[in-house]
Design an enzyme around this catalytic site. Structure first.
Site, PDB file in Angstrom:
ATOM      1  N   SER A   1       0.843  -1.211   0.000  1.00 20.57           N
ATOM      2  CA  SER A   1       0.000   0.000   0.000  1.00 20.57           C
ATOM      3  C   SER A   1       0.869   1.247   0.000  1.00 20.57           C
ATOM      4  O   SER A   1       0.692   2.163  -0.822  1.00 20.57           O
ATOM      5  CB  SER A   1      -0.888   0.014   1.246  1.00 20.57           C
ATOM      6  OG  SER A   1      -1.673  -1.141   1.285  1.00 20.57           O
ATOM      7  N   ALA A   2       1.805   1.321   0.933  1.00 18.23           N
ATOM      8  CA  ALA A   2       2.635   2.519   1.040  1.00 18.23           C
ATOM      9  C   ALA A   2       3.678   2.565  -0.083  1.00 18.23           C
ATOM     10  O   ALA A   2       3.897   3.625  -0.692  1.00 18.23           O
ATOM     11  CB  ALA A   2       3.324   2.553   2.406  1.00 18.23           C
TER      12      ALA A   2
ATOM     13  N   GLU B   1       9.854  -5.800  -5.337  1.00 18.12           N
ATOM     14  CA  GLU B   1       8.815  -6.582  -4.665  1.00 18.12           C
ATOM     15  C   GLU B   1       9.222  -8.063  -4.617  1.00 18.12           C
ATOM     16  O   GLU B   1       9.646  -8.623  -5.627  1.00 18.12           O
ATOM     17  CB  GLU B   1       7.472  -6.413  -5.410  1.00 18.12           C
ATOM     18  CG  GLU B   1       6.372  -7.362  -4.989  1.00 18.12           C
ATOM     19  CD  GLU B   1       6.057  -7.339  -3.486  1.00 18.12           C
ATOM     20  OE1 GLU B   1       6.040  -6.259  -2.875  1.00 18.12           O
ATOM     21  OE2 GLU B   1       5.850  -8.437  -2.917  1.00 18.12           O
ATOM     22  N   ALA B   2       9.054  -8.657  -3.435  1.00 15.19           N
ATOM     23  CA  ALA B   2       9.415 -10.073  -3.271  1.00 15.19           C
ATOM     24  C   ALA B   2       8.462 -10.986  -4.028  1.00 15.19           C
ATOM     25  O   ALA B   2       8.857 -12.043  -4.527  1.00 15.19           O
ATOM     26  CB  ALA B   2       9.403 -10.435  -1.785  1.00 15.19           C
TER      27      ALA B   2
ATOM     28  N   HIS C   1      -3.992  -5.412  10.930  1.00 18.68           N
ATOM     29  CA  HIS C   1      -3.789  -3.967  10.953  1.00 18.68           C
ATOM     30  C   HIS C   1      -2.557  -3.540  11.742  1.00 18.68           C
ATOM     31  O   HIS C   1      -2.502  -2.409  12.222  1.00 18.68           O
ATOM     32  CB  HIS C   1      -5.020  -3.291  11.581  1.00 18.68           C
ATOM     33  CG  HIS C   1      -6.303  -3.588  10.877  1.00 18.68           C
ATOM     34  ND1 HIS C   1      -7.534  -3.489  11.480  1.00 18.68           N
ATOM     35  CD2 HIS C   1      -6.545  -3.981   9.600  1.00 18.68           C
ATOM     36  CE1 HIS C   1      -8.483  -3.793  10.613  1.00 18.68           C
ATOM     37  NE2 HIS C   1      -7.909  -4.102   9.462  1.00 18.68           N
TER      38      HIS C   1
END
Ligand SMILES: Cc1cc2nc3c(=O)[nH]c(=O)nc-3n(C[C@H](O)[C@H](O)[C@H](O)COP(=O)(O)OP(=O)(O)OC[C@H]3O[C@@H](n4cnc5c(N)ncnc54)[C@H](O)[C@@H]3O)c2cc1C
Length: 532
Positions: free
Chosen positions: A12-13, A33-34, A470
């Site tokens: 997201s970030a 990105e993994a 979260h």
């Protein structure tokens, strides 16, 4: 290979950050990105996440061993794919309250106060309800209002009105006690992940490079300056240099793990794992905040809701075909229909608990989807701003070794008191007219609490509740010297390194964390570019 900025983690970030940074053509940006590209078709179907969860090629599975008899160990899952957790989440879009950001301003200064964050939210949004004082239109992130509306959900909203909640069109418009259909990151029945919003539309920018299936395994440094990242792709290690900065956006578990593996963390944890201490930063991995939830279930006395559409493979297939016709029906909707923000005591200045509600009910947890045959309704309860603090720590210098995660749920007196209040107001809501006419009885998916007093309810949730998705706080910002990162998100003790993801929030924002993570990424990009 060399880039001005390396963003590690395309969640997201990270997607928001890389998208916004690369809007400036004078800098080069690499997004690492993994996981793979987000090509799996189930990532597009809103309810398709149920078929993705637990698949190791698309999710991180962090084991949580409670080391206590009577508490079932858990696996905390996160997205491991372009889009990160926004590619597999429940798509509920909430932004938190103004006072959440007043609190954040106390930690990080006016850059993080409500006016700055509201500007970020409005700039990034393309809200289907149109622009207003609190909404944005024309931005890259499409946000829509839930478009299903089963009659039983409507009755629930009316019941909320009858107990004094505002019945709202846009549940993000105020901080009052309120109830309404969810706002969702869905466009025309298709999930809008952070990758879909912020990366795919700008993929052709010559200054943006996206590398997938590449796991960052360590940071490179010259003296005290972080100058790149080593990634492992297909078993091969490769060093990539950053001319300006490395930006960690690997999520609330991945980022503190990388910091600790790189020698930035509590000295005792690092030494025990065989890592040389570069910066003794005791709060890297501390201050873990997470929502611990009871699941309320109610048997309905008539055949309404979604169980009749989801409770068998045949019914799921029919719902799938319905989706293929016009991307509608239950498969095209977010995880929950209705959101309610409630006060457990009327004198409170703002809601302290949340319910996420849908007209389906789960059977006993087992492998795969388990939906009851008989009609039911479910509400996931959340104490919005828990004060219990957990920890996480590496257990080895091996980047593939598991973390030791200790959530310490429900250890703060405030959380226990608010949890008892959550039970009270939930039952009040479901006992109110007109939803009460539909309810046969309450059912206990997670077993029955030993009693109805505060201790019994809180203890029940501690032992039998479920952790949400979260988590925040494991590399939190602050002005004080012992905060792992400063208000500009720079990691203390080294140069050229920032944290830009949910780890940076020192306290829980009053909602799920997808929207706050994207707004953080947006603000961070502004901040970094303003330093050029
Ligand atoms: C199942 C689920 C349901 C949820 N539902 C909701 C919801 O309905 N509403 C809401 O508001 N919030 C929800 N959330 C929470 C929200 O989606 C997350 O808190 C948010 O997406 C986190 O953003 P982030 O950028 O901090 O991390 P992430 O989005 O998790 O991104 C981290 C990224 O870093 C990558 N990464 C990690 N380690 C490495 C490495 N070593 N090398 C390279 N890449 C790496 C990961 O693969 C991932 O892509 C949910 C989360 C989950 C998992």
């Amino acid at each position: 290979m060399e880039f001005d900025y390396i963003v590690v983690g395309a969640g997201s970030a990270g997607c928001t950050l890389a998208g916004q940074l690369s809007a400036n053509p004078s800098v080069t940006v690499l997004l690492i990105e993994a996981g793979p590209w987000d090509r799996n078709p189930w990532l597009k179907v809103p309810k398709g996440f149920a078929l993705i969860m637990g698949r190791k090629e698309l999710t991180w599975n962090y084991p949580v061993d409670y080391r206590e008899p009577g508490i079932a160990n858990e696996v905390w899952q996160r997205g491991k794919v372009l889009g990160g957790s926004s590619a597999i989440n429940g798509m509920v879009y909430n932004r938190g309250n103004k006072p959440d950001f007043d609190t954040l301003e106390g930690y990080g200064g006016p850059e993080w106060g409500w006016q700055s964050m509201l500007s970020a939210y409005k700039a990034m949004e393309d809200n289907a309800l149109g622009a207003s004082e609190t909404r944005g239109a024309g931005g890259p992130l499409h946000v829509s209002r839930f478009r299903g509306a089963d009659p039983v959900s409507q009755r629930l909203i009316e019941a909320g009105g009858s107990i004094g909640l505002d019945m709202v069109e846009d549940c993000n418009e105020s901080d009052n006690a309120r109830i309404g259909y969810t706002m969702c990151t869905i466009r025309n029945g298709v999930r809008v992940s952070a990758a879909k919003a912020f990366i795919h539309p700008v993929r052709s920018r010559p200054n943006l490079t996206v590398t997938t299936s590449a796991q960052a395994v360590r940071l490179l440094r010259k003296g005290n300056r972080i100058c790149g990242v080593t990634v492992r792709r297909g078993g091969v290690l490769e060093d990539i240099a950053a001319r300006r900065e490395v930006l960690l956006s690997m999520g609330c578990m991945g980022t503190p793990k990388m910091l600790q593996l790189s020698g930035i963390g509590p000295a005792d944890v690092l030494r025990a794992a065989g890592i040389d201490v570069l910066v003794d930063s005791p709060n890297v991995g501390a201050n873990l905040r997470e929502h611990r939830s009871p699941i309320f279930q109610f048997r309905l006395n008539r055949n309404v809701g979604y169980n009749r559409m989801l409770s068998s493979r045949t019914r799921q297939a029919i719902s799938g075909m319905r989706y293929l016709v016009d991307r509608g029906g239950v498969m095209g909707q977010s995880a929950f229909d209705v959101v309610a923000f409630l006060k457990t005591r009327p004198e409170l200045p703002r809601p302290d608990v949340q319910l996420l509600i849908a007209p389906y009910s789960s059977g006993r947890p087992r492998k795969g989807i388990s939906i009851e045959q008989e009609p039911g309704m479910q509400a996931l309860g959340i104490v919005l701003r828990p004060e219990s603090r957990g920890t996480l720590a590496i257990t080895s210098a091996d980047p593939d070794a598991d973390l030791a995660i200790s959530p310490n749920h429900m250890t703060a007196a405030y959380d226990r008191q608010a949890m008892a209040g959550l039970y009270r107001v939930t039952r009040d809501l479901f006992a109110a007219s007109p939803i009460a006419d539909y309810i046969d009885h309450e059912r206990y998916l997670l077993g029955e609490p030993a009693g109805e007093d505060e201790d019994s309810l809180a203890e029940h949730v501690r032992r039998r509740g479920v952790s949400n998705y979260h988590a925040v706080g494991t590399a939190a910002m602050g002005t004080q010297d012992n905060a792992p990162i400063d208000p500009q998100l720079r990691v203390r003790g080294v140069e050229g390194l920032r944290v830009v993801d949910c780890s940076a929030f020192p306290e829980m924002v009053s909602c799920g964390t997808n929207a706050p993570a994207m707004a953080l990424g947006w603000r961070a990009a502004d901040m970094i570019l303003s330093e050029l």
